[in-house]
Design an enzyme around this catalytic site. Structure first.
Site, PDB file in Angstrom:
ATOM      1  N   HIS A  97      -1.277   0.001  -9.724  1.00 12.44           N
ATOM      2  CA  HIS A  97      -1.900  -0.892  -8.730  1.00 12.44           C
ATOM      3  C   HIS A  97      -2.546  -2.113  -9.408  1.00 12.44           C
ATOM      4  O   HIS A  97      -3.773  -2.248  -9.423  1.00 12.44           O
ATOM      5  CB  HIS A  97      -2.939  -0.135  -7.888  1.00 12.44           C
ATOM      6  CG  HIS A  97      -3.321  -0.869  -6.636  1.00 12.44           C
ATOM      7  ND1 HIS A  97      -3.740  -0.243  -5.492  1.00 12.44           N
ATOM      8  CD2 HIS A  97      -3.348  -2.198  -6.339  1.00 12.44           C
ATOM      9  CE1 HIS A  97      -4.025  -1.140  -4.560  1.00 12.44           C
ATOM     10  NE2 HIS A  97      -3.793  -2.346  -5.061  1.00 12.44           N
ATOM     11  N   GLU A 134      -3.767   7.270  -4.629  1.00 16.83           N
ATOM     12  CA  GLU A 134      -4.145   6.699  -5.936  1.00 16.83           C
ATOM     13  C   GLU A 134      -5.485   7.243  -6.413  1.00 16.83           C
ATOM     14  O   GLU A 134      -6.371   7.441  -5.583  1.00 16.83           O
ATOM     15  CB  GLU A 134      -4.227   5.173  -5.808  1.00 16.83           C
ATOM     16  CG  GLU A 134      -2.873   4.567  -5.543  1.00 16.83           C
ATOM     17  CD  GLU A 134      -2.951   3.078  -5.232  1.00 16.83           C
ATOM     18  OE1 GLU A 134      -3.998   2.467  -5.471  1.00 16.83           O
ATOM     19  OE2 GLU A 134      -1.942   2.536  -4.764  1.00 16.83           O
ATOM     20  N   ARG A 184       0.857  -1.179   0.000  1.00 16.02           N
ATOM     21  CA  ARG A 184       0.000   0.000   0.000  1.00 16.02           C
ATOM     22  C   ARG A 184       0.899   1.237   0.000  1.00 16.02           C
ATOM     23  O   ARG A 184       1.907   1.275   0.715  1.00 16.02           O
ATOM     24  CB  ARG A 184      -0.889   0.023   1.250  1.00 16.02           C
ATOM     25  CG  ARG A 184      -2.006  -1.019   1.238  1.00 16.02           C
ATOM     26  CD  ARG A 184      -3.074  -0.691   0.205  1.00 16.02           C
ATOM     27  NE  ARG A 184      -4.199  -1.604   0.234  1.00 16.02           N
ATOM     28  CZ  ARG A 184      -4.359  -2.623  -0.609  1.00 16.02           C
ATOM     29  NH1 ARG A 184      -3.453  -2.890  -1.536  1.00 16.02           N
ATOM     30  NH2 ARG A 184      -5.442  -3.378  -0.540  1.00 16.02           N
TER      31      ARG A 184
HETATM   32  C1  8YV Z   1      -7.124  -4.804  -5.420  1.00 14.88           C
HETATM   33  C2  8YV Z   1      -5.436  -5.300  -3.827  1.00 14.88           C
HETATM   34  O1  8YV Z   1      -8.161  -5.533  -4.884  1.00 14.88           O
HETATM   35  O2  8YV Z   1      -6.147  -7.389  -3.048  1.00 14.88           O
HETATM   36  C3  8YV Z   1      -5.754  -6.260  -2.774  1.00 14.88           C
HETATM   37  O3  8YV Z   1      -5.577  -5.906  -1.596  1.00 14.88           O
HETATM   38  O4  8YV Z   1      -4.876  -4.290  -3.594  1.00 14.88           O
HETATM   39  C4  8YV Z   1      -5.850  -5.571  -5.207  1.00 14.88           C
HETATM   40  O5  8YV Z   1      -5.979  -6.885  -5.528  1.00 14.88           O
HETATM   41  C5  8YV Z   1      -7.389  -4.499  -6.825  1.00 14.88           C
HETATM   42  O6  8YV Z   1      -6.311  -3.814  -7.327  1.00 14.88           O
HETATM   43  C6  8YV Z   1      -8.640  -3.658  -7.007  1.00 14.88           C
HETATM   44  O7  8YV Z   1      -8.678  -2.531  -6.189  1.00 14.88           O
END
Ligand code: 8YV
Length: 318
Positions: free
Chosen positions: A282, A264, A235
């Site tokens: 992302h 983001e 993150r």
């Molecule tokens: C997001 C992610 O779900 O699983 C996670 O925690 O960060 C990704 O898989 C995806 O990019 C959609 O927001």
């Protein structure tokens, strides 16, 4: 027979067919399309289930407006954008999509390591711009990856998949977690600055949220130093982004491979101007196979809930 009602906070467009599949099985209120969000929530007072994603989250304002809410189903493993404390206070369960994305996120971390060290994006541009054909200079030399030292911040499920791949590159592996693991042969470093100064590549694979905000501080980045790289597939807020940009600009940090950012989809222009960084939007989990697998977990949790069965992948909320 009428379909069970659910609220969808935002589109799951990153998983083709997901929005349609939800509509096929459930009576979906698409909250992102509601003209008056508050009114839509008031009208949905009987709804027990919300579907969301890492990007869309689910904050207290939604949880508190739904008196019958019992479950928040997250399409994604990270749930830092869901207000877990408010959910727990209201007895709302939360599920996520662990494990199914470990391999693809780890693959992307490796893509970023190699792309940074071996200048893959620059090399691609060099060829496309006909600079090779025109004998217009040379691509700068890269940095050797094989045999180097890999530091992992957060040796959880994704961190372990990254470490497994590093063995094929004959790398030494060190890691930092809140506590040392007893089940791995890798070197534990209690102090993050020690791990950073030891590492050639420092990969961030920890959870997001308040507990890890700016964990990768200016001091950690300085300890990593001018010949080493930071890679982030976790993150954005885990890194002090402003400090990272300054250190990349001054050459006090060697380079960065980043899939995630503090705000983001805004990425600082200063980062976009730098040559020693590789930027991705992302997309750690963004393969056809993994996005489908994530959606399958969401569906299984929904079906379990409406059948009165145990949830597949509940998150510990207290
Ligand atoms: C997001 C992610 O779900 O699983 C996670 O925690 O960060 C990704 O898989 C995806 O990019 C959609 O927001």
């Amino acid at each position: 027979m009428s379909k069970p009602k659910i609220i969808q906070i935002g589109s799951l467009g990153g998983s083709p067919g997901a929005d349609n599949a939800l509509r096929e099985h459930f009576d979906v209120l698409p909250l992102w399309q509601a003209a008056d969000r508050d009114q839509a929530l008031r009208d949905a007072a009987d709804v027990e289930v919300v579907v969301t994603s890492a990007m869309h989250g689910c904050k207290a304002d939604v949880i508190e407006k739904l008196p019958n809410l019992k479950l928040i189903c997250n399409w994604g493993v990270g749930y830092d954008s869901i207000d877990i404390e408010t959910a727990a206070k209201h007895g709302v369960a939360v599920t996520n999509t662990p494990d199914v994305l470990n391999d693809c996120v780890a693959d992307e971390a490796w893509g970023l390591i190699i792309a940074c060290a071996r200048h893959i994006p620059q090399g691609d541009r060099f060829v496309r711009d006909n600079r090779w054909e025109n004998h217009d200079g040379m691509l700068p030399l890269g940095t050797r990856v094989s045999g180097k030292k890999l530091g992992i911040v957060g040796l959880g499920r994704i961190g372990m998949a990254i470490a497994k791949r590093a063995q094929g590159f004959d790398m030494q592996i060190g890691y930092h977690n809140r506590n040392a693991r007893t089940d791995v042969p890798y070197t534990y470093m209690e102090k993050l600055t020690d791990l950073a100064s030891w590492s050639d590549f420092l990969v961030v694979a920890t959870v997001g949220g308040a507990s890890t905000r700016k964990l990768i501080s200016r001091d950690v980045l300085k300890a990593l130093g001018p010949t080493s790289y930071i890679i982030n597939i976790a993150r954005g807020p885990v890194i002090d982004e402003a400090a990272m940009v300054e250190l990349l600009q001054s050459g006090e940090l060697g380079g960065a491979g980043l899939d995630v950012f503090e705000n983001e989809p805004k990425v600082p222009d200063a980062l976009k101007r730098l040559e020693n960084v590789v930027l991705m939007p992302h997309v750690g989990s963004a393969t056809t196979e993994t996005r489908q697998a994530m959606f399958d977990v969401v569906m299984k949790n929904l079906q379990a809930y409406f059948a009165g069965k145990a949830l597949l992948t509940p998150v510990a909320t207290s």
